[in-house]
Every structure is written in structure tokens, then in C-alpha cells.
Design an enzyme around this catalytic site. Structure first.
Site, PDB file in Angstrom:
ATOM      1  N   GLY A 134      -3.007 -13.605   0.026  1.00 52.38           N
ATOM      2  CA  GLY A 134      -2.406 -12.676   0.979  1.00 52.38           C
ATOM      3  C   GLY A 134      -1.649 -13.380   2.081  1.00 52.38           C
ATOM      4  O   GLY A 134      -0.503 -13.795   1.931  1.00 52.38           O
ATOM      5  N   ASN A 186      -7.315   1.633  -2.647  1.00 50.62           N
ATOM      6  CA  ASN A 186      -7.622   1.093  -1.322  1.00 50.62           C
ATOM      7  C   ASN A 186      -8.509   2.076  -0.571  1.00 50.62           C
ATOM      8  O   ASN A 186      -8.038   3.097  -0.078  1.00 50.62           O
ATOM      9  CB  ASN A 186      -6.302   0.846  -0.573  1.00 50.62           C
ATOM     10  CG  ASN A 186      -6.501   0.185   0.763  1.00 50.62           C
ATOM     11  OD1 ASN A 186      -7.627  -0.007   1.214  1.00 50.62           O
ATOM     12  ND2 ASN A 186      -5.394  -0.163   1.408  1.00 50.62           N
ATOM     13  N   CYS A 207      -8.736   0.367   4.133  1.00 46.62           N
ATOM     14  CA  CYS A 207      -7.762   0.003   5.156  1.00 46.62           C
ATOM     15  C   CYS A 207      -8.338   0.315   6.540  1.00 46.62           C
ATOM     16  O   CYS A 207      -8.664   1.466   6.829  1.00 46.62           O
ATOM     17  CB  CYS A 207      -6.442   0.752   4.974  1.00 46.62           C
ATOM     18  SG  CYS A 207      -5.277   0.309   6.285  1.00 46.62           S
ATOM     19  N   THR A 241      -9.417  -6.628   5.054  1.00 47.06           N
ATOM     20  CA  THR A 241      -9.516  -7.337   6.336  1.00 47.06           C
ATOM     21  C   THR A 241     -10.764  -6.921   7.115  1.00 47.06           C
ATOM     22  O   THR A 241     -11.290  -5.826   6.948  1.00 47.06           O
ATOM     23  CB  THR A 241      -8.286  -7.064   7.201  1.00 47.06           C
ATOM     24  OG1 THR A 241      -8.131  -5.651   7.332  1.00 47.06           O
ATOM     25  CG2 THR A 241      -7.036  -7.659   6.586  1.00 47.06           C
ATOM     26  N   GLY A 288       0.815  -1.210   0.000  1.00 47.44           N
ATOM     27  CA  GLY A 288       0.000   0.000   0.000  1.00 47.44           C
ATOM     28  C   GLY A 288       0.852   1.264   0.000  1.00 47.44           C
ATOM     29  O   GLY A 288       1.749   1.416   0.828  1.00 47.44           O
ATOM     30  N   ILE A 301     -12.239  -9.454  -0.178  1.00 47.98           N
ATOM     31  CA  ILE A 301     -12.450  -8.430   0.833  1.00 47.98           C
ATOM     32  C   ILE A 301     -11.120  -7.960   1.429  1.00 47.98           C
ATOM     33  O   ILE A 301     -10.166  -8.724   1.470  1.00 47.98           O
ATOM     34  CB  ILE A 301     -13.347  -8.950   1.993  1.00 47.98           C
ATOM     35  CG1 ILE A 301     -12.737 -10.190   2.640  1.00 47.98           C
ATOM     36  CG2 ILE A 301     -14.759  -9.241   1.500  1.00 47.98           C
ATOM     37  CD1 ILE A 301     -13.458 -10.693   3.892  1.00 47.98           C
ATOM     38  N   ALA A 345      -2.078  -4.490  12.297  1.00 45.96           N
ATOM     39  CA  ALA A 345      -2.352  -3.066  12.431  1.00 45.96           C
ATOM     40  C   ALA A 345      -1.119  -2.311  11.943  1.00 45.96           C
ATOM     41  O   ALA A 345      -0.568  -1.464  12.633  1.00 45.96           O
ATOM     42  CB  ALA A 345      -2.656  -2.718  13.879  1.00 45.96           C
ATOM     43  N   VAL A 346      -0.653  -2.676  10.741  1.00 45.41           N
ATOM     44  CA  VAL A 346       0.567  -2.071  10.208  1.00 45.41           C
ATOM     45  C   VAL A 346       0.361  -0.574   9.978  1.00 45.41           C
ATOM     46  O   VAL A 346       1.217   0.238  10.320  1.00 45.41           O
ATOM     47  CB  VAL A 346       1.005  -2.786   8.909  1.00 45.41           C
ATOM     48  CG1 VAL A 346       2.148  -2.045   8.236  1.00 45.41           C
ATOM     49  CG2 VAL A 346       1.408  -4.220   9.221  1.00 45.41           C
ATOM     50  N   GLY A 347      -0.798  -0.219   9.426  1.00 42.65           N
ATOM     51  CA  GLY A 347      -1.103   1.202   9.253  1.00 42.65           C
ATOM     52  C   GLY A 347      -0.393   1.849   8.079  1.00 42.65           C
ATOM     53  O   GLY A 347       0.047   3.000   8.151  1.00 42.65           O
TER      54      GLY A 347
END
Lengths: 258, 303
Positions: free
Chosen positions: B265, B127, B130, B193, B46, B191, B70-72
Site C-alpha cells: 500500500g 471493505n 474503512c 488502517t 475503494g 489489516i 482521512a480520504v473518506g
């Protein structure tokens, strides 16, 4: 370094106590080059609760017998399954992963390798490697009790071994940072692996005596190859993956308050 | 050997297998293990207009048959991608797609304009789903109005393939899909997450630094399959299915439910060569069932 996905065979599974097991793996093919400090991602088969691979330090590599050693501390279902592996069973690994401890450029450098509990694992291979390069190796190993001091005779093959236990059942009583060898000698390089509070205390000692200090981190990981960005640690260059930029970090790179 | 070639939107792929954004780095992370050019498409990590450090550690929790992350959206920004990543990935002989995310619409537009100029990038995955960024991200993908707006604005500046990644954290994913289709999306992928959380009972603390995170892995597969089926019934544009695909059988199930392509994934973390095994497994399935073209199994579930 090229990474591999390999199926290795359990040659021996030695129970060191009810908490620790030594897995000795082998292969028909020659093991790839592995550096001290690197790790493997182990696939855990046949568990209903373990989904991801488990990152485990390389404890030792014996190229003459084509053996890879892993020291397993039984913590959860994944490590329990590993400790239960039988001789002849196949284990799928990704390796070698991560960076490695650095080798001093000055052959006269005084070295100290400090490990706590299962954190001693990568220091055996590091010590063997440093000894083969002609360095004098000193291990300082700490644990809660004598049962936490693992593989002692193996470490003694490659250097001097100093021990502390919190209950005084072996070596000097106290923490590694209280051992008399730290007052008796001046070290140029300190390599450490173990619980974070121990590593921080060692890093603080290293900073005081101006020694170069490298620590090995063990953040929780998913992929182990720098794809998922889950295992990051905060450094002076921002968030970096422990699995690719580490697991070994010079303490000057980390944002530790020491 | 069956024919695995497939056209999805404006993309021409050598097979329907793509890698899901954020699970395959920029491809090179996996090239020691296999020939990554065999994959139908690689959707890279991303990317946002400006660099993002992502969320603090811990960012991951293993859960039953899956994981929370929760990489963000940690990434170095689109300019870094253009200067440092693009020169390498453009030589990989497959479709390289960029997953584009943002906090405000202007950021999406500016980054999309930059990506539109890259000849070797045939498309982007927008995206709008997220769950791990404070503002924007999923917020765009959870209402028809804002989803439509961001797709409309990006479509205006982005001329190549526009795949829109949908959030499952909505009441009706079909309505969102219809809204983005109406604004000119070439395809939808789903989908992303599912919002979830994990707690360490002994410490009475959340495991993730952000408390909540996105759930992926086989735990979400039945939900993903249902949503892909519903969306494929609703829209005319192609659907790309993802969510817990671990093997060729999972992938085939998504195609039977109506997906024209699939993304893999979380499975990449357990078996870095899983994509190749899925491609070979789809081929084997087609041969065994007497299909000549992979397109024959799209939506071929019999009721």
C-alpha cells in the site's frame, strides 16, 4: 506526459541565506521535457522523521547545460536534509508531475507573474519560457524583507522586475497587491504562486480588471501522481487532486471567495 | 526462477503480490514507471454504489514511519467504474479486483450485483473496515454479528472471489475472521488502517479535517504481522497480509506468518516500482533458500 523516476546528481548546492538553498541537479542522460508550473517529488534519504517524498516546484530547466534547478525553503527536517545535500550526491525524483501554466494565445497579451517568498520558484522557468516565445514578461516579487527576494539577477534576465518588501528594505514598501505597477498597467494574464492570502488578493485584483488568472497550489501530498487522493482542493467540479489536475488552476475553477 | 504462481480462494495469480486499495489508483497512474501487468493483482480504489466526494482537505498527516489518511472513500460510484474505468482496466493482463464499500447493506448488495456481471473482474475485496466514513464502513467490521451479516448478504449475490478486508480496530480480529469465513468468504485480507490522530501543537488544532484518520506504513507492520499470524492460525481460508510492507523481506515475513498473498500500500507512494522489486525479491529469496514454489513458505515460520 510520460513521468519518470530518475536519479539525478547534485552539481551545485548554493546557500542563498540561512533559509533558502538553490540545488542544481544534472544527469548523464538528457533531462525529459518539463513544462513551466510542473513539480517533482523528491525522496528524502537518511532522515528518521521524513517518510514521504516532498513535492518541490521546478525552478528552472537549462537544456543546454542539462540542469534542473530547485529552490528550497528550509521549513522542516525534509527540506533541511535537501539543503544539506553535497555536490556529487544522488537524489531520487519523480518528474515531471502535474499540469502547467497556460500560454496566452494572443502574442500581444500583457503578462504579470506574481510571486511571494519561495513561491517565486516556478515563475523563473515560466518567465524564461514566455520570453522564448516572444512575450514581454513582467515579474512582481514580494517578500517580508530583502533577504526573501531570491535570485533577483536570474529574473532580470527574462523580464522587468518589480519588487515589494513589507519592511521597505528593497523595492516599494508594502504587499505585492499595493505595488504601483498594478495601477500603472492593465494586464491580460496574471500568473501567481506564493502564500494563499497573497494569491487570493492577486486573484481578487485580477477579477476586478478582468484578467485571466492562474494560481499554483501547494497542498500536502503523499503520492504526487493521483493515486492517494490526499491533496484535493475543492473546485466547481468537486474535489480534485492538486497533483494531477493542478498544481496550476484558473481561479474560475476554484471555490475561492474573492 | 522459482514458481511464484499461487491460488488464493478462487483467484489464480502469477505471484502473491497485490496492490492495496486506495494506494494504486486504477493502475494507469503507475504504468509510466513499470509494466503493471507483472503484479499478481491490482485492487482498485475503494468503490461505493454512489459517488462520494470524500472528506474535506486536509486529509493526510505524515507521522513517524507512516502516515494518517482521512480520504473518506472519494470515488465516482460503481456505475462510473463500469462505464469509464472497466473498459480500460479489463485489458490489463492481471487480476483486477474491486474494493467495495458501503454505508448500508443494501448499497453493498446492489453494487456487488453490478460487479458480478463484469467478466474481467474475477473478484471483489469487501471493505468492512474503512475508518474514515461516518456511518457503515468500519462499523460493519467491528462486530462479528454485523460482519457476518454483510458477508452473508453479499455472498448471496456475488458468485466470484470474495475477499473480505478486516479492521484491526477490534479486540479479537480472529473472531471477526471466523465469522466471515462461516458466511462464505473466500479469503480475508488484513489489516486495514489503524485509527489514529495527529495534532499541530503550535496551532492547537487537529491536522486532519476529520480529527482522526487511518494509520499506515511501516509503523503498523509489527501489529499487522501479529494479526496475520493469529488469523492464519484461526481460519482455514487463505489470508492476505498487508500493513507497512516496504520490501521483499517484509513480504516474506507475512508469508512465513501464514499469509498466502500480500498487498503493498503506502510503499507505492515512496517508490512507485516497489511491487516489481518485491516480486523479484521474493523470487531471489526462494532461490537462495532452495524453494521451488512460493507456496512452500506460507506459514513456514519455525517456532
Amino acid at each position: 506526459m510520460k513521468k519518470f523516476m530518475l536519479d539525478l546528481v547534485i552539481k551545485k548546492n548554493i546557500s542563498l541565506s540561512n533559509q533558502y538553498a538553490l540545488l542544481i541537479l544534472t544527469s548523464h542522460d538528457k533531462l525529459p521535457e518539463i513544462l513551466p508550473g510542473q513539480f517533482a517529488e523528491i525522496r528524502v534519504d537518511g532522515s528518521s522523521t521524513v517518510f514521504l517524498r516532498r513535492p518541490i516546484s521546478i525552478h528552472f530547466v537549462d537544456y543546454e547545460t542539462n540542469e534542473l534547478w530547485l529552490l528550497i525553503q528550509i521549513i522542516g527536517d525534509g527540506t533541511k536534509k535537501m539543503a544539506d545535500l553535497k555536490v556529487g550526491e544522488i537524489v531520487n525524483l519523480l518528474l515531471p508531475l502535474g499540469n502547467s501554466y497556460s500560454i496566452p494565445t494572443n502574442s500581444e497579451a500583457k503578462l504579470l507573474l506574481v510571486g511571494g517568498g519561495c513561491g517565486v520558484a516556478p515563475l523563473l522557468y515560466l518567465g524564461a519560457h514566455l520570453k522564448s516565445l516572444g512575450f514581454d514578461v513582467n515579474f512582481l516579487i514580494g517578500g517580508r524583507s530583502s533577504t526573501d527576494i531570491l535570485q533577483l539577477c536570474e529574473y532580470e534576465r527574462f523580464g522587468n522586475v518589480f519588487i515589494t518588501t513589507e519592511d521597505g528594505s528593497l523595492g516599494e514598501k508594502g504587499f505585492v497587491t499595493q505595488h504601483s505597477v498594478l495601477r500603472a498597467s492593465n494586464f491580460d494574464y496574471i500568473y501567481t504562486c506564493g502564500p494563499t492570502p497573497m494569491m487570493k488578493a492577486i486573484a481578487s485584483y485580477a477579477a476586478k480588471i478582468n484578467a485571466i488568472c492562474e494560481v499554483s497550489l501547494e497542498n500536502t501530498m503523499a503520492c504526487g501522481i493521483g493515486a492517494c487522493l490526499c491533496c484535493v482542493t475543492d473546485t466547481i467540479q468537486g474535489h480534485v487532486c492538486v497533483c494531477t489536475e493542478g498544481p496550476v488552476f484558473n481561479i474560475t475553477k476554484l471555490k475561492w471567495q474573492i | 526462477m522459482a514458481n511464484l504462481d499461487i491460488k488464493i480462494g478462487k483467484l489464480q495469480l502469477k505471484n502473491p503480490v497485490l496492490t492495496a486499495s486506495g494506494t494504486f489508483g486504477y493502475g494507469s497512474e503507475y504504468s509510466d514507471f513499470m509494466d503493471i501487468s507483472r503484479i499478481g493483482g491490482i485492487i482498485v480504489k475503494g468503490t461505493t454504489l454512489r459517488e462520494r466526494q470524500g472528506n474535506p482537505y486536509p486529509r493526510m498527516a505524515e507521522t513517524p514511519s507512516g502516515m494518517l489518511n482521512a480520504v473518506g472513500l472519494q470515488n465516482k460510484g460503481v456505475e462510473y467504474f463500469v462505464k469509464n474505468i472497466y473498459p480500460t482496466v479489463k485489458n490489463i493482463d492481471t487480476n483486477i479486483l474491486v474494493n467495495l464499500s458501503g454505508s448500508i447493506i443494501e448499497d453493498y448488495i446492489e453494487a456487488a450485483e453490478i460487479l458480478n456481471e463484469l467478466d474481467a473482474i474475477p473478484g471483489i475485496e469487501l471493505n468492512i473496515s474503512c475508518p474514515n466514513v461516518k456511518e457503515g464502513g468500519m462499523a460493519f467490521g467491528t462486530s462479528c454479528l454485523s460482519a457476518a451479516q454483510v458477508v452473508r448478504e453479499v455472498r448471496r449475490v456475488y458468485k466470484k472471489d470474495l475477499m473480505v478486508k478486516l479492521s484491526p480496530n477490534v479486540t479479537s480480529i480472529s473472531e471477526i475472521a471466523l465469522a466471515v469465513e462461516a458466511e462464505g468468504a473466500d479469503s480475508v485480507s488484513l489489516i486495514n488502517t489503524l485509527l489514529g490522530m495527529a495534532i499541530n501543537a503550535e496551532k492547537r488544532k487537529p491536522i486532519l479535517s476529520t480529527i482522526t484518520g487511518g494509520l499506515s506504513g511501516p509503523a503498523v507492520k509489527p501489529i499487522a504481522l501479529r494479526m496475520v499470524y493469529q488469523v492464519a492460525q484461526a481460519v482455514k481460508i487463505p489470508v492476505i497480509g498487508l500493513g507497512g510492507i516496504m520490501n521483499a523481506t517484509d513480504a516474506i515475513e507475512f508469508m512465513l506468518a501464514g499469509a498466502s498473498g500480500i498487498q503493498i500500500g503506502t510503499a507505492n507512494f515512496i517508490d512507485p516500482t516497489v511491487t516489481i522489486k518485491v516480486i523479484d525479491g521474493i523470487d531471489e529469496y526462494l532461490n537462495r533458500h532452495g524453494y521451488k514454489n512460493v507456496t512452500e513458505i506460507i506459514g513456514a515460520m519455525e517456532i
